[in-house]
Design an enzyme around this catalytic site. Structure first.
Site, PDB file in Angstrom:
ATOM      1  N   SER A  23      -6.550 -92.231   7.063  1.00 13.48           N
ATOM      2  CA  SER A  23      -6.681 -90.790   6.904  1.00 13.48           C
ATOM      3  C   SER A  23      -5.327 -90.171   7.204  1.00 13.48           C
ATOM      4  CB  SER A  23      -7.780 -90.297   7.841  1.00 13.48           C
ATOM      5  OG  SER A  23      -7.972 -88.926   7.692  1.00 13.48           O
ATOM      6  N   HIS A  50      -8.678 -90.306   3.087  1.00 11.29           N
ATOM      7  CA  HIS A  50      -9.254 -88.957   3.108  1.00 11.29           C
ATOM      8  C   HIS A  50      -8.231 -88.016   2.489  1.00 11.29           C
ATOM      9  CE1 HIS A  50     -11.621 -90.260   6.933  1.00 11.29           C
ATOM     10  NE2 HIS A  50     -12.163 -90.720   5.817  1.00 11.29           N
ATOM     11  N   ASP A 143     -14.143 -91.885  11.782  1.00 13.39           N
ATOM     12  CA  ASP A 143     -14.731 -92.489  10.585  1.00 13.39           C
ATOM     13  C   ASP A 143     -14.230 -93.926  10.465  1.00 13.39           C
ATOM     14  OD1 ASP A 143     -16.028 -92.755   8.154  1.00 13.39           O
ATOM     15  OD2 ASP A 143     -14.301 -92.029   7.014  1.00 13.39           O
TER      16      ASP A 143
END
Lengths: 199, 275
Positions: A23, A50, A143
């Protein structure tokens, strides 16, 4: 028309898949990782980052210019093949079907993310078992931690970027907290060589 | 540590049978992996630790048909998703539509109705709304009821406004709604062209000749066979030279009926029936 017999034959060959999850701050790590690739790559690499969603996929264009193997955006129903890098589009979850095709999914965000690493890690490990090599790098939320549990349980390989080398350490360190034992914790420069041991 | 829920292929098949027999909802055409995820999610939601417990839960009819449908199907949608697609329609397709005395548009799997509204706005700006009929169908009657209301959350509007401009919108999106209590209500005039009906793509049939069918991000939940069946249904429903628009990451290339379609724009997934 697509040659169905060809697809069927392809399906029977075991294929190893690298799932690269990151991310915030992961883009440099990804580039560093992918630049190590040489022609004749023996695995498929799926990249989950992401990102902000949009129709134009600049990342695919950019990587195609930089890297010597083919880079493709994931489209629904695409058959995964070795020697190709697949980029998951922003705004969709990516899951793997039994016959090794990739599906996209618009269900609600998981850990505030779509694509979510938790979703893909669980689904990929369900279908690939020990053939999955998961790499988790820099990111600012947790995540991937839940997904990593599944990878560990199904004997997939887990490679985590050394948290203190990461731009945002939450993602790698939450994986380390969630899973009893990951296979490797390595600095950025060694990610590729460590993964390549399993190719 | 939370429990790691798991279900096998056989259990999934069991679920399909139970929902068909007890709830009259047919999930057999749904893509396996997506369905597996949704079932796991529902099990977690209902606090069933094993599939046996979940089966017991279902068998005792602890859900209504609509609840089951709601939890398993995905209803994510937004206004002007993929603005380039709408821009293309406005610039290339509307001029052709302008020559028709009446325009039939089918939004198959319209969910909460954001997409029909987006199209209605652009049609209005092109002076075509009055002669258009937009058939909005979905298998889920609850989302249709929401679509009819035309009420959405205000916080989404910022993104929608940006995408509206990028779609070639000529005014301001706020001209088309009234905001209050953190929600927006879309102007009633936009809804005049809409017909809302419950319709299942899995076992429904053709009901009119359409000049355009929009079915975006529905195929991603269906098996390849089911996709082929639905495409057949669309081809039967399209008028000659009618347009078919799929989701930006979907493709008709893999289907058995692909030779009956002509690709207008491959990247934006805009197709046209050959004749």
């Amino acid at each position: 028309m697509v040659d169905l017999k060809y697809i069927e034959r392809k399906n029977r060959e075991p294929i190893k898949v690298v799932l690269f999850c990151g991310s915030s701050g992961a883009i440099n790590v990804l580039e560093n990782f992918l630049l190590n690739i040489e022609q004749g790559l023996k695995v498929a690499i799926v990249v989950l980052l992401h990102r902000k969603k949009g129709t134009q996929d600049y990342l695919v264009k950019y990587l195609n210019q930089k890297i010597c193997v083919k880079v493709l955006p994931v489209e629904h129903g695409i058959q995964i093949e070795k020697g190709i890098i697949y980029i998951i589009p922003a705004g969709y979850h990516c899951i793997m079907e039994k016959n090794r095709t990739l599906s996209l999914d618009l269900s609600e965000k998981v850990m505030f993310s779509r694509p979510s690493a938790d979703v893909s890690l669980e689904s990929f490990s369900f279908n690939l078992k020990e053939q999955l090599i998961a790499i988790i790098v820099s990111g600012a939320n947790a995540d991937g931690a839940n997904g990593a549990k599944w990878v560990a349980k199904r004997n997939g390989k887990l490679i985590v970027q050394t948290p203190k080398e990461a731009f945002a350490k939450t993602m790698p360190s939450s994986v380390l907290e969630a899973v009893d034992r990951v296979d490797h914790i390595v600095p950025t420069n060694e990610l590729y060589n460590t993964a390549a041991k399993y190719f | 540590m939370e429990v790691l829920l798991e279900i096998t292929q056989a259990e999934l098949a069991d679920f399909i049978e139970i929902s068909n027999n007890l709830y009259g909802v047919d999930f057999s055409g749904y893509a396996q992996e997506s369905l597996r995820r949704r079932v796991l999610r529902l099990m977690k939601l209902k606090e069933c630790d094993t599939f046996a417990a979940f089966k017991y839960f279902l068998a005792n009819q602890k859900l209504t048909d609509n609840e089951l449908l709601n939890e398993i199907t995905v209803n994510t949608t937004e206004m002007f998703r993929d603005p380039e697609v709408f821009k293309f329609l406005k610039e290339e397709v509307f001029d052709i539509m302008e020559t028709y005395p009446r325009i039939n548009i089918w939004h198959a799997g319209c969910s909460t109705g954001e997409e029909p509204l987006s199209l209605a706005i652009l049609l209005k700006e092109h002076g075509l709304l009055k002669r258009s009929v937009q058939y909005c169908t979905d298998i889920n009657s609850e989302v249709l009821a929401q679509a009819k209301k035309g009420i959405y959350e205000l916080r989404e509007m910022k993104e929608y406004s940006t995408n509206y401009i990028r779609s070639g919108g000529e005014q301001s999106l706020s001209d088309y709604y009234v905001a209050n209590y953190g929600n927006v209500k879309m102007n009633k005039g936009l809804g005049k062209s809409m017909v809302y009906t419950k319709h299942s793509l899995v076992n429904g049939s053709s009901f009119n000749q359409m000049h355009m069918i929009m079915c975006r991000n529905v195929f991603i939940y269906l098996t390849t066979e089911q996709q082929n069946k639905v495409l057949r249904l669309f081809l039967d429903s399209l008028s000659p030279r009618g347009y078919l628009i799929l989701g930006a990451k979907e493709s008709a290339v893999f289907s058995t009926v692909f030779n009956e379609l002509e690709t207008v724009n491959g990247r934006l997934k805009i197709y046209r029936k050959k004749k």
